[in-house]
Motif scaffolding. Sequence first.
Motif, mmCIF file in Angstrom:
data_model
loop_
_atom_site.group_PDB
_atom_site.id
_atom_site.type_symbol
_atom_site.label_atom_id
_atom_site.label_comp_id
_atom_site.label_asym_id
_atom_site.label_seq_id
_atom_site.Cartn_x
_atom_site.Cartn_y
_atom_site.Cartn_z
ATOM 1 N N ARG A 19 -87.407 -15.636 -27.856
ATOM 2 C CA ARG A 19 -86.012 -15.848 -27.440
ATOM 3 C C ARG A 19 -85.083 -15.738 -28.638
ATOM 4 O O ARG A 19 -84.022 -15.122 -28.557
ATOM 5 C CB ARG A 19 -85.870 -17.230 -26.774
ATOM 6 C CG ARG A 19 -84.490 -17.501 -26.259
ATOM 7 C CD ARG A 19 -84.191 -16.646 -25.051
ATOM 8 N NE ARG A 19 -82.896 -17.034 -24.526
ATOM 9 C CZ ARG A 19 -82.026 -16.187 -24.029
ATOM 10 N NH1 ARG A 19 -82.323 -14.920 -23.919
ATOM 11 N NH2 ARG A 19 -80.873 -16.604 -23.603
ATOM 12 N N ARG A 20 -85.489 -16.311 -29.762
ATOM 13 C CA ARG A 20 -84.675 -16.229 -30.979
ATOM 14 C C ARG A 20 -84.511 -14.766 -31.409
ATOM 15 O O ARG A 20 -83.417 -14.327 -31.741
ATOM 16 C CB ARG A 20 -85.312 -17.037 -32.102
ATOM 17 C CG ARG A 20 -84.478 -17.046 -33.369
ATOM 18 C CD ARG A 20 -85.135 -17.876 -34.485
ATOM 19 N NE ARG A 20 -84.242 -18.091 -35.573
ATOM 20 C CZ ARG A 20 -83.870 -17.168 -36.465
ATOM 21 N NH1 ARG A 20 -84.331 -15.943 -36.360
ATOM 22 N NH2 ARG A 20 -83.048 -17.457 -37.442
ATOM 23 N N PHE A 47 -82.585 -23.848 -25.426
ATOM 24 C CA PHE A 47 -83.897 -23.363 -25.010
ATOM 25 C C PHE A 47 -84.993 -24.266 -25.576
ATOM 26 O O PHE A 47 -85.906 -24.686 -24.854
ATOM 27 C CB PHE A 47 -84.087 -21.923 -25.499
ATOM 28 C CG PHE A 47 -85.322 -21.255 -24.982
ATOM 29 C CD1 PHE A 47 -85.326 -20.640 -23.749
ATOM 30 C CD2 PHE A 47 -86.482 -21.228 -25.745
ATOM 31 C CE1 PHE A 47 -86.473 -20.009 -23.264
ATOM 32 C CE2 PHE A 47 -87.625 -20.611 -25.278
ATOM 33 C CZ PHE A 47 -87.622 -20.004 -24.037
ATOM 34 N N PHE A 48 -84.884 -24.591 -26.878
ATOM 35 C CA PHE A 48 -85.867 -25.456 -27.536
ATOM 36 C C PHE A 48 -85.896 -26.830 -26.867
ATOM 37 O O PHE A 48 -86.976 -27.367 -26.585
ATOM 38 C CB PHE A 48 -85.524 -25.601 -29.027
ATOM 39 C CG PHE A 48 -86.334 -26.648 -29.729
ATOM 40 C CD1 PHE A 48 -87.645 -26.399 -30.094
ATOM 41 C CD2 PHE A 48 -85.785 -27.882 -30.023
ATOM 42 C CE1 PHE A 48 -88.405 -27.371 -30.730
ATOM 43 C CE2 PHE A 48 -86.534 -28.856 -30.662
ATOM 44 C CZ PHE A 48 -87.845 -28.603 -31.020
ATOM 45 N N ILE A 68 -80.367 -21.129 -28.683
ATOM 46 C CA ILE A 68 -81.722 -21.408 -29.181
ATOM 47 C C ILE A 68 -82.015 -22.898 -29.079
ATOM 48 O O ILE A 68 -83.095 -23.297 -28.633
ATOM 49 C CB ILE A 68 -81.887 -20.905 -30.634
ATOM 50 C CG1 ILE A 68 -81.867 -19.368 -30.656
ATOM 51 C CG2 ILE A 68 -83.173 -21.440 -31.256
ATOM 52 C CD1 ILE A 68 -81.762 -18.770 -32.045
ATOM 53 N N GLN A 69 -81.041 -23.734 -29.464
ATOM 54 C CA GLN A 69 -81.234 -25.187 -29.405
ATOM 55 C C GLN A 69 -81.433 -25.648 -27.966
ATOM 56 O O GLN A 69 -82.297 -26.479 -27.694
ATOM 57 C CB GLN A 69 -80.037 -25.909 -30.047
ATOM 58 C CG GLN A 69 -80.166 -27.408 -30.056
ATOM 59 C CD GLN A 69 -81.371 -27.901 -30.836
ATOM 60 O OE1 GLN A 69 -81.786 -27.308 -31.810
ATOM 61 N NE2 GLN A 69 -81.941 -29.003 -30.404
ATOM 62 N N ALA A 106 -94.907 -22.255 -25.665
ATOM 63 C CA ALA A 106 -93.498 -22.623 -25.865
ATOM 64 C C ALA A 106 -93.024 -22.163 -27.242
ATOM 65 O O ALA A 106 -91.893 -21.672 -27.381
ATOM 66 C CB ALA A 106 -93.312 -24.135 -25.710
ATOM 67 N N GLU A 107 -93.863 -22.296 -28.243
ATOM 68 C CA GLU A 107 -93.510 -21.822 -29.583
ATOM 69 C C GLU A 107 -93.318 -20.311 -29.589
ATOM 70 O O GLU A 107 -92.371 -19.796 -30.193
ATOM 71 C CB GLU A 107 -94.583 -22.214 -30.594
ATOM 72 C CG GLU A 107 -94.596 -23.682 -30.951
ATOM 73 C CD GLU A 107 -95.686 -24.046 -31.935
ATOM 74 O OE1 GLU A 107 -96.091 -23.182 -32.736
ATOM 75 O OE2 GLU A 107 -96.125 -25.207 -31.908
ATOM 76 N N GLU A 115 -92.545 -18.433 -26.982
ATOM 77 C CA GLU A 115 -91.349 -18.136 -26.201
ATOM 78 C C GLU A 115 -90.089 -18.400 -27.013
ATOM 79 O O GLU A 115 -89.128 -17.632 -26.931
ATOM 80 C CB GLU A 115 -91.325 -18.982 -24.920
ATOM 81 C CG GLU A 115 -92.358 -18.574 -23.890
ATOM 82 C CD GLU A 115 -92.451 -19.569 -22.739
ATOM 83 O OE1 GLU A 115 -91.708 -20.587 -22.733
ATOM 84 O OE2 GLU A 115 -93.268 -19.337 -21.835
ATOM 85 N N LEU A 116 -90.104 -19.467 -27.805
ATOM 86 C CA LEU A 116 -88.948 -19.785 -28.650
ATOM 87 C C LEU A 116 -88.731 -18.687 -29.689
ATOM 88 O O LEU A 116 -87.604 -18.238 -29.897
ATOM 89 C CB LEU A 116 -89.131 -21.140 -29.332
ATOM 90 C CG LEU A 116 -87.988 -21.582 -30.240
ATOM 91 C CD1 LEU A 116 -86.697 -21.755 -29.449
ATOM 92 C CD2 LEU A 116 -88.353 -22.877 -30.961
ATOM 93 N N ARG A 152 -87.672 -26.781 -23.466
ATOM 94 C CA ARG A 152 -89.133 -26.704 -23.608
ATOM 95 C C ARG A 152 -89.704 -28.015 -24.155
ATOM 96 O O ARG A 152 -90.753 -28.478 -23.718
ATOM 97 C CB ARG A 152 -89.537 -25.557 -24.537
ATOM 98 C CG ARG A 152 -89.274 -24.175 -23.986
ATOM 99 C CD ARG A 152 -90.052 -23.956 -22.682
ATOM 100 N NE ARG A 152 -89.883 -22.624 -22.159
ATOM 101 C CZ ARG A 152 -88.981 -22.284 -21.249
ATOM 102 N NH1 ARG A 152 -88.162 -23.170 -20.756
ATOM 103 N NH2 ARG A 152 -88.903 -21.043 -20.818
ATOM 104 N N GLN A 153 -89.003 -28.607 -25.107
ATOM 105 C CA GLN A 153 -89.486 -29.863 -25.688
ATOM 106 C C GLN A 153 -89.511 -30.969 -24.630
ATOM 107 O O GLN A 153 -90.478 -31.740 -24.561
ATOM 108 C CB GLN A 153 -88.598 -30.275 -26.860
ATOM 109 C CG GLN A 153 -89.126 -31.482 -27.609
ATOM 110 C CD GLN A 153 -88.279 -31.814 -28.827
ATOM 111 O OE1 GLN A 153 -87.119 -31.427 -28.927
ATOM 112 N NE2 GLN A 153 -88.862 -32.530 -29.752
#
Length: 183
Positions: A117-118, A55-56, A52-53, A110-111, A113-114, A59-60
Motif C-alpha cells: 500500500r505504501r 491503513f496501518f 498509510i497511518q 498485514a506487513e 499489505e502495508l 490492520r493493527q
Amino acid sequence: MTRFHRLAALALIALVAPLSAQAQSQNLSIGYTDYEVLLANMPEMQSVQQQIQTFFQTRQNELQQAAQQLQESAEQYQRQSSLLSEEAKAEREQALVTSQQELQQRSGRAEQELAQRRAELMRPLFEKLQAAIDAVSAEKGLDLVLPTQVGGDPFILYVNDQTVVDITRDVASRLGIPVNETE
C-alpha cells in the motif's frame, strides 16, 4: 547503517569515483539532490502519510482483536482443562496452536499489505519527483544526478564547484514546494 545500505553506498562510490575523474577530463556535468527533503515537502506527502497511518491502524486493530480472542480462548482452556478428557485437551491445545499460527500469518500478510500500500501511494510522488528532476537536469545540461543520501543515511559526495551542482532547490521550485535554507 544496515548491510544493504553499506553495499548500496559502496556501489554508489564505485560508480561516482570513476565518473568524478571522467567529469573533470571530459566536462561531464553532475548534479545531486536531496530526495528525502523534496518528498517531505511535497504537499501530497501529508495525505499519503495519513492514508498509510489509517491503513496501518486498521490492520493493527484487526490483529489486536484476533490476539485478544486468542488470549481469551487460552484463558478459557486453562480454566476448563481440569474438566476435559486427555483427548479434548489435545484437541483444544491443537486448536490454540493453529490459531496462534494463523495470527502470525495474518500479521505477516498485514506487513506485506502495508508495504504494498505504501509503494502504491508513493509511486505517483516518486514519478512526479523524477519528472521534475529530469526536467531540471535537462535544463542544466546535467549528465548524471546523484542522491545526497543512500538508504536514509547521508552520502558524502566530493563536490568540485565547477563540475557538480546541487539541484535540490531547482527541483523544489519546479514542484512548487518550499524548501528551507537549512534543509
